[in-house]
Design a protein around this motif. Structure first.
Motif, mmCIF file in Angstrom:
data_model
loop_
_atom_site.group_PDB
_atom_site.id
_atom_site.type_symbol
_atom_site.label_atom_id
_atom_site.label_comp_id
_atom_site.label_asym_id
_atom_site.label_seq_id
_atom_site.Cartn_x
_atom_site.Cartn_y
_atom_site.Cartn_z
ATOM 1 N N TRP A 152 0.745 -1.543 0.077
ATOM 2 C CA TRP A 152 0.209 0.198 -0.056
ATOM 3 C C TRP A 152 0.951 0.791 -0.063
ATOM 4 O O TRP A 152 2.005 1.402 0.431
ATOM 5 N N LEU A 153 0.116 2.547 -0.385
ATOM 6 C CA LEU A 153 0.728 4.212 -0.394
ATOM 7 C C LEU A 153 -0.286 5.050 -0.237
ATOM 8 O O LEU A 153 -1.064 4.826 -0.645
ATOM 9 N N TRP A 154 0.270 5.461 0.832
ATOM 10 C CA TRP A 154 -0.292 7.219 1.360
ATOM 11 C C TRP A 154 -0.743 7.704 0.305
ATOM 12 O O TRP A 154 0.369 8.188 -0.285
ATOM 13 N N ALA A 155 -2.024 8.151 -0.435
ATOM 14 C CA ALA A 155 -2.181 8.528 -1.466
ATOM 15 C C ALA A 155 -2.737 9.966 -0.413
ATOM 16 O O ALA A 155 -3.416 9.923 -0.028
ATOM 17 N N TYR A 156 -3.245 10.911 -1.568
ATOM 18 C CA TYR A 156 -3.487 12.351 -0.670
ATOM 19 C C TYR A 156 -3.510 13.369 -1.861
ATOM 20 O O TYR A 156 -2.945 13.850 -2.707
ATOM 21 N N GLN A 157 -4.378 14.694 -1.843
ATOM 22 C CA GLN A 157 -4.497 15.466 -2.476
ATOM 23 C C GLN A 157 -4.989 16.399 -1.700
ATOM 24 O O GLN A 157 -5.834 16.228 -1.111
ATOM 25 N N ASP A 158 -4.376 17.837 -1.411
ATOM 26 C CA ASP A 158 -4.819 18.827 -0.448
ATOM 27 C C ASP A 158 -5.724 19.360 -1.565
ATOM 28 O O ASP A 158 -5.844 20.470 -2.821
ATOM 29 N N VAL A 159 -6.761 20.193 -0.942
ATOM 30 C CA VAL A 159 -7.937 21.104 -1.688
ATOM 31 C C VAL A 159 -8.439 21.555 -1.029
ATOM 32 O O VAL A 159 -8.885 21.124 0.815
ATOM 33 N N SER A 160 -8.660 23.605 -1.218
ATOM 34 C CA SER A 160 -9.000 24.262 -0.362
ATOM 35 C C SER A 160 -10.328 24.088 1.038
ATOM 36 O O SER A 160 -10.518 23.368 -0.760
ATOM 37 N N LEU B 200 -3.723 25.007 14.874
ATOM 38 C CA LEU B 200 -2.274 24.069 15.145
ATOM 39 C C LEU B 200 -1.192 25.869 16.059
ATOM 40 O O LEU B 200 -0.643 25.712 14.600
ATOM 41 N N SER B 201 -0.460 25.584 16.414
ATOM 42 C CA SER B 201 0.728 26.702 16.909
ATOM 43 C C SER B 201 1.361 26.156 17.730
ATOM 44 O O SER B 201 1.246 25.458 19.027
ATOM 45 N N PRO B 202 2.670 26.316 17.943
ATOM 46 C CA PRO B 202 3.267 26.987 17.056
ATOM 47 C C PRO B 202 3.647 26.000 15.660
ATOM 48 O O PRO B 202 3.421 25.010 16.503
ATOM 49 N N PRO B 203 3.932 25.949 14.403
ATOM 50 C CA PRO B 203 4.396 27.295 14.111
ATOM 51 C C PRO B 203 3.492 27.771 13.642
ATOM 52 O O PRO B 203 1.831 28.232 14.229
ATOM 53 N N ALA B 204 3.395 28.707 12.098
ATOM 54 C CA ALA B 204 2.491 29.890 11.637
ATOM 55 C C ALA B 204 1.080 29.000 11.423
ATOM 56 O O ALA B 204 0.380 29.781 11.604
ATOM 57 N N SER B 205 1.378 28.193 10.565
ATOM 58 C CA SER B 205 0.305 27.207 9.647
ATOM 59 C C SER B 205 0.629 25.569 9.804
ATOM 60 O O SER B 205 1.158 25.359 9.978
ATOM 61 N N ALA B 206 -0.941 25.087 10.121
ATOM 62 C CA ALA B 206 -1.133 23.135 9.971
ATOM 63 C C ALA B 206 -1.710 23.483 8.459
ATOM 64 O O ALA B 206 -2.770 24.221 8.552
ATOM 65 N N SER B 207 -2.207 21.952 7.858
ATOM 66 C CA SER B 207 -3.470 21.079 7.471
ATOM 67 C C SER B 207 -3.198 19.855 8.265
ATOM 68 O O SER B 207 -1.886 19.059 8.281
ATOM 69 N N GLY B 208 -3.886 19.794 7.994
ATOM 70 C CA GLY B 208 -4.074 18.431 8.586
ATOM 71 C C GLY B 208 -4.906 17.057 7.199
ATOM 72 O O GLY B 208 -5.743 17.397 6.888
ATOM 73 N N ARG B 209 -4.199 15.877 8.138
ATOM 74 C CA ARG B 209 -5.540 14.512 7.218
ATOM 75 C C ARG B 209 -5.237 13.702 7.826
ATOM 76 O O ARG B 209 -4.611 13.128 8.688
ATOM 77 N N PRO B 210 -6.344 13.040 8.412
ATOM 78 C CA PRO B 210 -6.539 11.946 9.182
ATOM 79 C C PRO B 210 -5.908 10.417 8.087
ATOM 80 O O PRO B 210 -5.552 10.029 7.617
ATOM 81 N N VAL B 211 -5.714 9.580 9.411
ATOM 82 C CA VAL B 211 -4.987 8.396 8.893
ATOM 83 C C VAL B 211 -6.131 6.524 9.314
ATOM 84 O O VAL B 211 -6.497 7.265 9.709
#
Length: 324
Positions: A196-204, A312-323
């Motif tokens: 298996w490979l972890w696959a994702y696509q960030d979408v606003s 989430l802080s610090p740092p300035a920004s973050a994005s999260g994806r579930p596992v």
């Protein structure tokens, strides 16, 4: 549905004990790489006060979670993988992390791994925990408690309601229908290859909300429709107009976690049977069909939205994806 309350384990928990899946979140940050010693000390210090991170896995015969007997060990629960030569290597390193065993024995089954490359402007945190001891909504609230320094919005929590006969009959019907149409998808009956490979696509989130509003649907319904389109493309390769593609029955998890159970160990889940409209040729048709099926079923929605992890802080920004 898990019947676990307090520190008792429920049937869903024991199912995950047998199959040993993990859940959690992968967080991408922009900003300076944190000091490893400070990050480890801070994470373990906060973890001490989080119930799900301080219990050991019960055996198949046990009905209660076992409290840890030793202090949380920074070296066991916090790991660092730094100096990756290129940003693209973060994904390869993440795939490797997802297959590594969780802590066991006298240690609660969770860990946090920091991945970073030579580019010090970005890094990744991988939070993993055994699915028997925490579901996705619980994991989202734990992540916020571990890493957020400001008040952040988590997933929607369930409002308690009395069970009804109609609801029980619907659950029974969905259970009996789960195996229908499997013969139309022989690809999914193949034995796991462990490749298996972890696959994702960030979408606003703004973009997804805009698409959902266009069709009068929810964000979850739009994402489920997109998943159906992805299965269709996968089955027919890159051809947009392939042969007729059968719909795919799926069980969509829905959280029953109450406000007072935000950080409690165990799974609070029910499932909603949904036929993914893989036969739809276009996204708009797929969205409309998911939306209409949900309305006919009487469910208020198809799944609990993921947590907002942008605070989430610090740092300035973050994005999260579930596992998981």
């Amino acid at each position: 549905m898990s019947t676990s309350r307090g520190h008792r384990s429920g049937p869903v928990d024991r199912f995950f004990l047998k199959h040993r899946p993990a859940t959690g979140f992968i967080l991408d940050f922009e900003g300076a790489l944190p000091d490893s010693h400070e990050l480890a000390a801070r994470t373990v210090r906060r973890a001490v006060g989080l119930p799900a991170l301080n219990h050991l896995l019960p055996t198949q015969d046990e009905k209660r979670w076992r409290p840890r007997e030793q202090r949380l060990d920074e070296a066991v629960h916090i790991r660092f993988h730094t100096g990756l030569p290129a940003l693209e290597d973060l994904d390869a390193a993440t795939n490797e992390v997802l297959f590594r065993p969780l802590p066991d024995g006298p240690h609660p089954p969770w860990d946090v791994r920091l991945l970073s490359g030579q580019d010090t402007g970005r890094f990744r945190l991988c939070y993993r925990i055994h699915h028997a001891i925490q579901d996705g909504v619980g994991a989202a609230y734990t992540v916020l408690a571990l890493f957020s320094d400001t008040e952040a919005v988590g997933p929607h929590l369930h409002r308690a309601a009395l069970p009804t006969a109609a609801g029980a009959l619907r659950v029974l019907r969905e259970f009996l229908l789960t195996s229908r149409h499997k013969r139309h998808w022989p690809e999914l009956r193949a034995a796991p290859s462990r490749r298996w490979l972890w696959a994702y696509q960030d979408v606003s989130a703004v973009r997804v909300r805009s698409v959902a509003d266009t069709y009068g649907a929810s964000v979850n319904e739009t994402c489920l429709a997109a998943l159906a389109q992805a299965f269709r493309r996968w089955r027919h390769g890159n051809e947009h107009d392939g042969p007729t593609c059968p719909d795919l029955p799926a069980l969509v998890p829905m959280s029953t976690r109450l406000a007072q159970e935000r950080l409690a160990p165990g799974n609070r889940l029910v499932s909603h049977r949904l036929s993914l409209p893989c036969s739809a040729e276009e996204l708009d048709e797929a969205v409309n069909r998911v939306r209409d099926r949900r309305r006919r079923s009487g469910h208020p929605g198809c799944a609990t939205p993921p947590a907002s992890l942008s605070h989430l802080s610090p740092p300035a920004s973050a994005s999260g994806r579930p596992v998981g």
